[in-house]
Scaffold this active site. Structure first.
Site, PDB file in Angstrom:
ATOM      1  N   ASN A   1      -1.881  -0.128   7.106  1.00  0.00           N
ATOM      2  CA  ASN A   1      -1.304  -1.419   7.500  1.00  0.00           C
ATOM      3  C   ASN A   1      -0.429  -2.050   6.424  1.00  0.00           C
ATOM      4  O   ASN A   1      -0.250  -3.261   6.395  1.00  0.00           O
ATOM      5  CB  ASN A   1      -2.417  -2.369   7.971  1.00  0.00           C
ATOM      6  CG  ASN A   1      -3.490  -2.556   6.914  1.00  0.00           C
ATOM      7  OD1 ASN A   1      -3.367  -2.057   5.801  1.00  0.00           O
ATOM      8  ND2 ASN A   1      -4.537  -3.292   7.257  1.00  0.00           N
TER       9      ASN A   1
ATOM     10  N   GLU B   1      -8.950 -11.172  -7.368  1.00  0.00           N
ATOM     11  CA  GLU B   1      -8.163  -9.947  -7.196  1.00  0.00           C
ATOM     12  C   GLU B   1      -7.034  -9.850  -8.226  1.00  0.00           C
ATOM     13  O   GLU B   1      -6.735  -8.756  -8.725  1.00  0.00           O
ATOM     14  CB  GLU B   1      -7.585  -9.910  -5.773  1.00  0.00           C
ATOM     15  CG  GLU B   1      -8.665  -9.757  -4.699  1.00  0.00           C
ATOM     16  CD  GLU B   1      -8.152 -10.056  -3.293  1.00  0.00           C
ATOM     17  OE1 GLU B   1      -6.951 -10.394  -3.143  1.00  0.00           O
ATOM     18  OE2 GLU B   1      -8.958  -9.956  -2.347  1.00  0.00           O
TER      19      GLU B   1
ATOM     20  N   HIS C   1      -1.830  -5.442   1.536  1.00  0.00           N
ATOM     21  CA  HIS C   1      -3.023  -6.267   1.353  1.00  0.00           C
ATOM     22  C   HIS C   1      -2.545  -7.675   1.031  1.00  0.00           C
ATOM     23  O   HIS C   1      -1.581  -7.846   0.295  1.00  0.00           O
ATOM     24  CB  HIS C   1      -3.878  -5.761   0.194  1.00  0.00           C
ATOM     25  CG  HIS C   1      -4.873  -6.796  -0.262  1.00  0.00           C
ATOM     26  ND1 HIS C   1      -6.071  -6.987   0.370  1.00  0.00           N
ATOM     27  CD2 HIS C   1      -4.805  -7.732  -1.248  1.00  0.00           C
ATOM     28  CE1 HIS C   1      -6.723  -7.977  -0.213  1.00  0.00           C
ATOM     29  NE2 HIS C   1      -5.979  -8.452  -1.196  1.00  0.00           N
TER      30      HIS C   1
ATOM     31  N   LYS D   1       0.836  -1.194   0.000  1.00  0.00           N
ATOM     32  CA  LYS D   1       0.000   0.000   0.000  1.00  0.00           C
ATOM     33  C   LYS D   1       0.882   1.261   0.000  1.00  0.00           C
ATOM     34  O   LYS D   1       2.084   1.188   0.244  1.00  0.00           O
ATOM     35  CB  LYS D   1      -0.932  -0.055   1.218  1.00  0.00           C
ATOM     36  CG  LYS D   1      -1.896  -1.263   1.175  1.00  0.00           C
ATOM     37  CD  LYS D   1      -2.822  -1.284   2.390  1.00  0.00           C
ATOM     38  CE  LYS D   1      -3.829  -2.425   2.314  1.00  0.00           C
ATOM     39  NZ  LYS D   1      -4.806  -2.376   3.454  1.00  0.00           N
TER      40      LYS D   1
ATOM     41  N   TYR E   1     -12.213  -3.845  -3.207  1.00  0.00           N
ATOM     42  CA  TYR E   1     -12.809  -3.760  -1.869  1.00  0.00           C
ATOM     43  C   TYR E   1     -14.338  -3.765  -1.946  1.00  0.00           C
ATOM     44  O   TYR E   1     -15.007  -3.081  -1.165  1.00  0.00           O
ATOM     45  CB  TYR E   1     -12.313  -2.500  -1.155  1.00  0.00           C
ATOM     46  CG  TYR E   1     -10.894  -2.611  -0.627  1.00  0.00           C
ATOM     47  CD1 TYR E   1     -10.528  -3.637   0.250  1.00  0.00           C
ATOM     48  CD2 TYR E   1      -9.913  -1.685  -0.983  1.00  0.00           C
ATOM     49  CE1 TYR E   1      -9.229  -3.738   0.743  1.00  0.00           C
ATOM     50  CE2 TYR E   1      -8.607  -1.776  -0.486  1.00  0.00           C
ATOM     51  CZ  TYR E   1      -8.277  -2.810   0.374  1.00  0.00           C
ATOM     52  OH  TYR E   1      -7.000  -2.916   0.877  1.00  0.00           O
TER      53      TYR E   1
HETATM   54  P1  IDP Z   1      -7.485  -7.306   5.757  1.00  0.00           P
HETATM   55  O1  IDP Z   1      -6.714  -6.310   4.900  1.00  0.00           O
HETATM   56  O2  IDP Z   1      -6.703  -7.720   6.969  1.00  0.00           O
HETATM   57  O3  IDP Z   1      -8.030  -8.472   4.981  1.00  0.00           O
HETATM   58  P2  IDP Z   1     -10.185  -6.211   5.771  1.00  0.00           P
HETATM   59  O4  IDP Z   1     -11.168  -6.379   6.875  1.00  0.00           O
HETATM   60  O5  IDP Z   1     -10.409  -6.968   4.501  1.00  0.00           O
HETATM   61  O6  IDP Z   1      -8.733  -6.494   6.369  1.00  0.00           O
HETATM   62  O7  IDP Z   1     -10.151  -4.636   5.450  1.00  0.00           O
HETATM   63  C1  IDP Z   1      -9.532  -4.117   4.292  1.00  0.00           C
HETATM   64  C2  IDP Z   1      -8.707  -2.877   4.681  1.00  0.00           C
HETATM   65  O8  IDP Z   1      -9.574  -1.843   5.146  1.00  0.00           O
HETATM   66  C3  IDP Z   1      -7.744  -3.109   5.835  1.00  0.00           C
HETATM   67  O9  IDP Z   1      -6.533  -3.700   5.428  1.00  0.00           O
HETATM   68  C4  IDP Z   1      -7.578  -1.715   6.394  1.00  0.00           C
HETATM   69  O10 IDP Z   1      -6.656  -0.935   5.604  1.00  0.00           O
HETATM   70  C5  IDP Z   1      -8.964  -1.139   6.231  1.00  0.00           C
HETATM   71  N1  IDP Z   1      -9.782  -1.352   7.433  1.00  0.00           N
HETATM   72  C6  IDP Z   1     -10.363  -2.528   7.820  1.00  0.00           C
HETATM   73  N2  IDP Z   1     -11.074  -2.382   8.945  1.00  0.00           N
HETATM   74  C7  IDP Z   1     -10.964  -1.066   9.277  1.00  0.00           C
HETATM   75  C8  IDP Z   1     -11.501  -0.271  10.364  1.00  0.00           C
HETATM   76  O11 IDP Z   1     -12.219  -0.751  11.247  1.00  0.00           O
HETATM   77  N3  IDP Z   1     -11.171   1.046  10.364  1.00  0.00           N
HETATM   78  C9  IDP Z   1     -10.392   1.608   9.405  1.00  0.00           C
HETATM   79  N4  IDP Z   1      -9.865   0.913   8.384  1.00  0.00           N
HETATM   80  C10 IDP Z   1     -10.148  -0.402   8.320  1.00  0.00           C
HETATM   81 MG    MG Z   2      -9.481  -8.521   3.473  1.00  0.00          MG
END
Ligand code: IDP
Ligand code: MG
Length: 145
Positions: A119, A133, A122, A12, A52
């Site tokens: 974070n 994807e 992905h 990212k 997403y």
């Molecule tokens: P993942 O990347 O660990 O699979 P997902 O739940 O698929 O997590 O969420 C996609 C992305 O959305 C996350 O990597 C993060 O950048 C963002 N995200 C997920 N949950 C939250 C939240 O509660 N607050 C803010 N950003 C979030």
């Molecule tokens: Mg995810």
């Protein structure tokens, strides 16, 4: 026999800006996984909405799209046995604050004041989602089934 799987890693914008592209690729290669495709990408809104699609109803969705367009990302297709699960383990928990030390998100990520999780990476969460994807980011890539 062991079957080769493919997964999608996106580094990212925060991962690229903080110069962790090389380190992340090194961590993947140290596990003996194969890099099957690699490209620097300027993510379009259309690609991100498809990628997403399960997050469109979340309150953080607009910020997530904005975050993913703060700068270039790197798309990486990684191949290997059990690679989907293993790369997800290497990434760590979604919230860097909850991620185990030694994972990519714990080491390089941070929870941002605006609530969006910077974070770093992905990683696909299943073989089926990886296939979906990879089509979004590498539409021309033909991987063996
Ligand atoms: P993942 O990347 O660990 O699979 P997902 O739940 O698929 O997590 O969420 C996609 C992305 O959305 C996350 O990597 C993060 O950048 C963002 N995200 C997920 N949950 C939250 C939240 O509660 N607050 C803010 N950003 C979030
Ligand atoms: Mg995810």
């Amino acid at each position: 026999m062991f079957k080769t799987e493919y997964t999608l890693v996106l580094i990212k914008p925060d991962g690229i800006q903080s110069h962790h592209l090389g380190e992340i690729i090194t961590r993947i290669e140290r596990k003996n996984y194969q890099i099957a495709a690699l490209e620097m990408i300027k993510a379009s809104e259309d690609q991100l909405r498809r990628h997403y699609s399960d997050k469109v109803d979340q309150s953080f969705f607009p910020e997530l799209i904005h975050y993913m367009q703060e700068g270039p990302i790197a798309g990486i297709v990684v191949a290997g046995t059990n690679v989907v699960k293993e790369i997800r383990k290497m990434a760590g928990a979604t919230n860097p604050g909850d991620a185990t030390v030694g994972t990519i998100r714990a080491d390089f990520g941070r929870e941002w004041p605006d609530g969006v999780m910077r974070n770093v990476v992905h990683t696909s969460d299943s073989v089926a989602n990886a296939q979906r994807e990879i089509q979004i980011w590498f539409p021309e890539l033909n991987l063996p089934k």
